[in-house]
Each structure stands twice: as structure tokens, then as C-alpha cells.
Design a protein around this motif. Sequence first.
Motif, PDB file in Angstrom:
ATOM      1  N   PRO A 120      -1.019 -15.746  -1.527  1.00 53.85           N
ATOM      2  CA  PRO A 120      -0.766 -15.720  -2.825  1.00 53.85           C
ATOM      3  C   PRO A 120      -1.422 -14.629  -3.548  1.00 53.85           C
ATOM      4  CG  PRO A 120      -0.745 -17.976  -2.264  1.00 53.85           C
ATOM      5  CD  PRO A 120      -1.234 -17.192  -1.140  1.00 53.85           C
ATOM      6  N   GLN A 121      -2.809 -14.476  -3.200  1.00 56.62           N
ATOM      7  CA  GLN A 121      -3.652 -13.711  -3.802  1.00 56.62           C
ATOM      8  C   GLN A 121      -3.393 -12.277  -3.264  1.00 56.62           C
ATOM      9  OE1 GLN A 121      -6.202 -14.526  -5.940  1.00 56.62           O
ATOM     10  NE2 GLN A 121      -5.858 -12.195  -6.493  1.00 56.62           N
ATOM     11  N   GLU A 122      -2.932 -12.001  -2.036  1.00 61.14           N
ATOM     12  CA  GLU A 122      -2.487 -10.945  -1.459  1.00 61.14           C
ATOM     13  C   GLU A 122      -1.391 -10.239  -2.141  1.00 61.14           C
ATOM     14  OE1 GLU A 122      -3.734  -9.348   2.386  1.00 61.14           O
ATOM     15  OE2 GLU A 122      -4.741  -9.062   0.523  1.00 61.14           O
ATOM     16  N   ILE A 123      -0.081 -11.089  -2.479  1.00 58.38           N
ATOM     17  CA  ILE A 123       0.801 -10.580  -3.093  1.00 58.38           C
ATOM     18  C   ILE A 123       0.600 -10.173  -4.653  1.00 58.38           C
ATOM     19  CG2 ILE A 123       3.139 -11.457  -3.856  1.00 58.38           C
ATOM     20  CD1 ILE A 123       3.590 -12.665  -1.298  1.00 58.38           C
ATOM     21  N   HIS A 124      -0.020 -11.070  -5.180  1.00 58.04           N
ATOM     22  CA  HIS A 124      -0.572 -10.850  -6.579  1.00 58.04           C
ATOM     23  C   HIS A 124      -1.388  -9.576  -6.608  1.00 58.04           C
ATOM     24  CE1 HIS A 124      -3.520 -10.853 -10.070  1.00 58.04           C
ATOM     25  NE2 HIS A 124      -2.373 -11.320 -10.786  1.00 58.04           N
ATOM     26  N   ASP A 125      -2.097  -9.218  -5.781  1.00 59.10           N
ATOM     27  CA  ASP A 125      -2.987  -8.041  -5.830  1.00 59.10           C
ATOM     28  C   ASP A 125      -2.216  -6.625  -5.390  1.00 59.10           C
ATOM     29  OD1 ASP A 125      -5.045  -9.472  -6.578  1.00 59.10           O
ATOM     30  OD2 ASP A 125      -5.985  -9.338  -4.466  1.00 59.10           O
ATOM     31  N   LEU A 126      -1.212  -6.689  -4.709  1.00 57.53           N
ATOM     32  CA  LEU A 126      -0.261  -5.773  -4.435  1.00 57.53           C
ATOM     33  C   LEU A 126       0.619  -5.569  -5.598  1.00 57.53           C
ATOM     34  CD1 LEU A 126       0.201  -7.016  -0.651  1.00 57.53           C
ATOM     35  CD2 LEU A 126      -0.771  -4.659  -1.456  1.00 57.53           C
ATOM     36  N   GLU A 127       1.089  -6.438  -6.206  1.00 54.13           N
ATOM     37  CA  GLU A 127       2.022  -6.172  -7.326  1.00 54.13           C
ATOM     38  C   GLU A 127       1.140  -5.505  -8.463  1.00 54.13           C
ATOM     39  OE1 GLU A 127       5.480  -9.831  -7.198  1.00 54.13           O
ATOM     40  OE2 GLU A 127       3.617 -10.278  -8.330  1.00 54.13           O
ATOM     41  N   ALA A 128       0.139  -5.961  -8.697  1.00 57.56           N
ATOM     42  CA  ALA A 128      -0.897  -5.577  -9.505  1.00 57.56           C
ATOM     43  C   ALA A 128      -1.151  -4.108  -9.448  1.00 57.56           C
ATOM     44  CB  ALA A 128      -2.157  -6.203  -9.694  1.00 57.56           C
ATOM     45  N   ALA A 129      -1.243  -3.755  -7.940  1.00 54.63           N
ATOM     46  CA  ALA A 129      -1.519  -2.454  -7.745  1.00 54.63           C
ATOM     47  C   ALA A 129      -0.132  -1.513  -7.806  1.00 54.63           C
ATOM     48  CB  ALA A 129      -2.051  -2.194  -6.511  1.00 54.63           C
ATOM     49  N   GLY A 130       0.700  -2.031  -7.936  1.00 51.46           N
ATOM     50  CA  GLY A 130       2.093  -1.029  -8.211  1.00 51.46           C
ATOM     51  C   GLY A 130       3.078  -1.076  -7.134  1.00 51.46           C
ATOM     52  N   ALA A 131       3.066  -2.380  -5.996  1.00 48.96           N
ATOM     53  CA  ALA A 131       3.930  -2.117  -4.818  1.00 48.96           C
ATOM     54  C   ALA A 131       5.270  -2.305  -5.439  1.00 48.96           C
ATOM     55  CB  ALA A 131       3.430  -3.397  -3.911  1.00 48.96           C
ATOM     56  N   ASP A 132       6.353  -1.584  -4.942  1.00 46.18           N
ATOM     57  CA  ASP A 132       7.872  -1.380  -5.368  1.00 46.18           C
ATOM     58  C   ASP A 132       8.526  -2.681  -4.747  1.00 46.18           C
ATOM     59  OD1 ASP A 132       7.585   1.001  -7.169  1.00 46.18           O
ATOM     60  OD2 ASP A 132       6.953   1.996  -5.211  1.00 46.18           O
ATOM     61  N   SER A 133       8.441  -2.967  -3.527  1.00 43.96           N
ATOM     62  CA  SER A 133       8.751  -4.004  -2.678  1.00 43.96           C
ATOM     63  C   SER A 133       8.072  -4.466  -1.658  1.00 43.96           C
ATOM     64  CB  SER A 133      10.044  -3.428  -2.221  1.00 43.96           C
ATOM     65  OG  SER A 133       9.827  -2.488  -1.250  1.00 43.96           O
ATOM     66  N   PHE A 134       8.290  -5.325  -0.720  1.00 40.37           N
ATOM     67  CA  PHE A 134       7.731  -5.852   0.291  1.00 40.37           C
ATOM     68  C   PHE A 134       8.606  -5.729   1.593  1.00 40.37           C
ATOM     69  CE2 PHE A 134       5.610  -8.179  -3.235  1.00 40.37           C
ATOM     70  CZ  PHE A 134       4.185  -7.668  -3.028  1.00 40.37           C
ATOM     71  N   HIS A 135       7.794  -5.347   2.488  1.00 43.34           N
ATOM     72  CA  HIS A 135       8.657  -5.017   3.788  1.00 43.34           C
ATOM     73  C   HIS A 135       8.285  -6.179   4.795  1.00 43.34           C
ATOM     74  CE1 HIS A 135      10.361  -2.396   6.996  1.00 43.34           C
ATOM     75  NE2 HIS A 135       9.496  -2.945   7.801  1.00 43.34           N
ATOM     76  N   LEU A 136       9.241  -6.846   5.457  1.00 38.09           N
ATOM     77  CA  LEU A 136       9.083  -8.094   6.417  1.00 38.09           C
ATOM     78  C   LEU A 136       9.646  -7.725   7.567  1.00 38.09           C
ATOM     79  CD1 LEU A 136      10.661 -10.706   4.089  1.00 38.09           C
ATOM     80  CD2 LEU A 136       8.354 -10.063   3.816  1.00 38.09           C
ATOM     81  N   ASP A 137       8.653  -7.833   8.503  1.00 36.30           N
ATOM     82  CA  ASP A 137       9.133  -7.590   9.851  1.00 36.30           C
ATOM     83  C   ASP A 137       9.639  -8.575  10.672  1.00 36.30           C
ATOM     84  OD1 ASP A 137       8.578  -4.394  10.604  1.00 36.30           O
ATOM     85  OD2 ASP A 137       6.564  -5.108   9.916  1.00 36.30           O
ATOM     86  N   MET A 138      10.823  -8.873  10.841  1.00 36.04           N
ATOM     87  CA  MET A 138      11.422 -10.052  11.703  1.00 36.04           C
ATOM     88  C   MET A 138      11.516  -9.761  13.037  1.00 36.04           C
ATOM     89  SD  MET A 138      11.272 -11.539   8.739  1.00 36.04           S
ATOM     90  CE  MET A 138      11.577 -13.102   9.488  1.00 36.04           C
ATOM     91  N   ILE A 139      10.613 -10.463  14.134  1.00 36.91           N
ATOM     92  CA  ILE A 139      10.758  -9.935  15.342  1.00 36.91           C
ATOM     93  C   ILE A 139      11.173 -11.086  16.185  1.00 36.91           C
ATOM     94  CG2 ILE A 139       9.441  -8.939  17.272  1.00 36.91           C
ATOM     95  CD1 ILE A 139       8.004  -7.457  15.190  1.00 36.91           C
TER      96      ILE A 139
END
Length: 219
Positions: free
Chosen positions: A19-38
Motif C-alpha cells: 500500500p505504501q509503495e503504490i501510494h508513493d508511486l502515485e504521489a510521484a506521478g506514475a501514470d499507470s502500473f505494469h503487471l507481469d503475469m508469468i
Amino acid sequence: MQNKFFSPSLMCADFTKLPQEIHDLEAAGADSFHLDMIDGNFVANLALGLQDVQAIRALTTKPLAAHMMINNTHRYIQLFAQQLGVDTLYIHPEADPQIVKSFMEIKAYHKHCGVVISPNTSIAMVEELFNLVDFVLVMTVNLGFAGQTYLDFVTTKIKKLIPYKQKYNFQIVVDGAISPAKIAELGAIGVDGFVLGTSALFNKKEAYQDILPQLRELN
């Protein structure tokens, strides 16, 4: 300077504090999130699972893009597009014998689709799909593992894609060993989106809020 978009690869995030990682990345301006499904079959590795995707979807309203390194991908379109709420599905032609049908199904769910060009995939193999896709995801390393070295010959392939991008109006995204120098170089060529891993974003001394704005300013 063209507008770039940045999609942190959550395979590289610290899942003990997601949760903190996503919050910090959003606050930094991430446009989207990439999910590697393997799935451990198409690529000899395992990455994010379905419960990870559910947790990430519950933690953010940002677009989610799933890189489907899964054999017989067509079997999972409804699951990812409708049930899990993924916004973009990137599909390998080598993994989906019904890829045209899959793209049509994705669009029927009002989602975005992309074809993946691996280092060993030729443009000729996927050219007829360009009129169906929103994105072309170009892999600049071999599939499935973080921390690899950028494959320089792929840059030539990216340059050859630019006329197709202009003709068919898709966006080019690159993934694999994408450093700040590569963002500057490939952005100048005409690349639109950058999947960010350990080469530019994760496991750094600087905070995400300091790194991402600097990356966005690169020419």
C-alpha cells in the motif's frame, strides 16, 4: 518535447509494504502500473498472481496494464479484463493461437490491447495486427527476469516501428533495462511509454517523488 508516460513494474516493488509503495508511486506521478503475469510455462519463471492483481486493483484507480506471459492467453481475457479490472492487456502472438479473437474480446470489454514484440519476434510476424492494437510493447531484454542488460539491436527494431506507429496510430511502449539514458534516447526516437524497473526507479537511494519528475524531464 513529446508527452511520455511511465508505468512502474510492480514485480520490482516491495510487497511487504505494497500500500505504501503504490501510494508513493502515485504521489510521484506514475501514470499507470505494469503487471507481469508469468505462468512458469511460456517463460521459465513465476511472477504476480491473481490475488496480487486483486490487491493492487483495490489500492489504486490508476490504469493497470498486464503483460500476459501466459500460454493460451485467450482463455483468460474475461478474467483479467472483466473480473480483475485490468485496463490494458499485452499479448504475445507466440502464446495465443487466437490472438485476433482475443483483441476483439478485449475491445468488447472496452479495454485496451497491445501486441508484444520480444527480442526474437520480427515486425513482419505482427504487422497485420497493427490495425487492431492500441499499443505495441517492445521487449528490450529477454522475457521474465529483472536486472538484465539492454539488448542494443532492439533499438533498430524500434526505429523501424515508427512509420507503422504513424500509419496505424498506436503507441510504442518499451520494457526491459530502461535506464534514464535509454528514456532520453528512445523518447527522442518516438517511444511513448516506458516500463520502469530497477534500472531507473526501484532500489534507489532517492525517493520515487524525486526520481519520476526527473525522468519526465528527459528529452
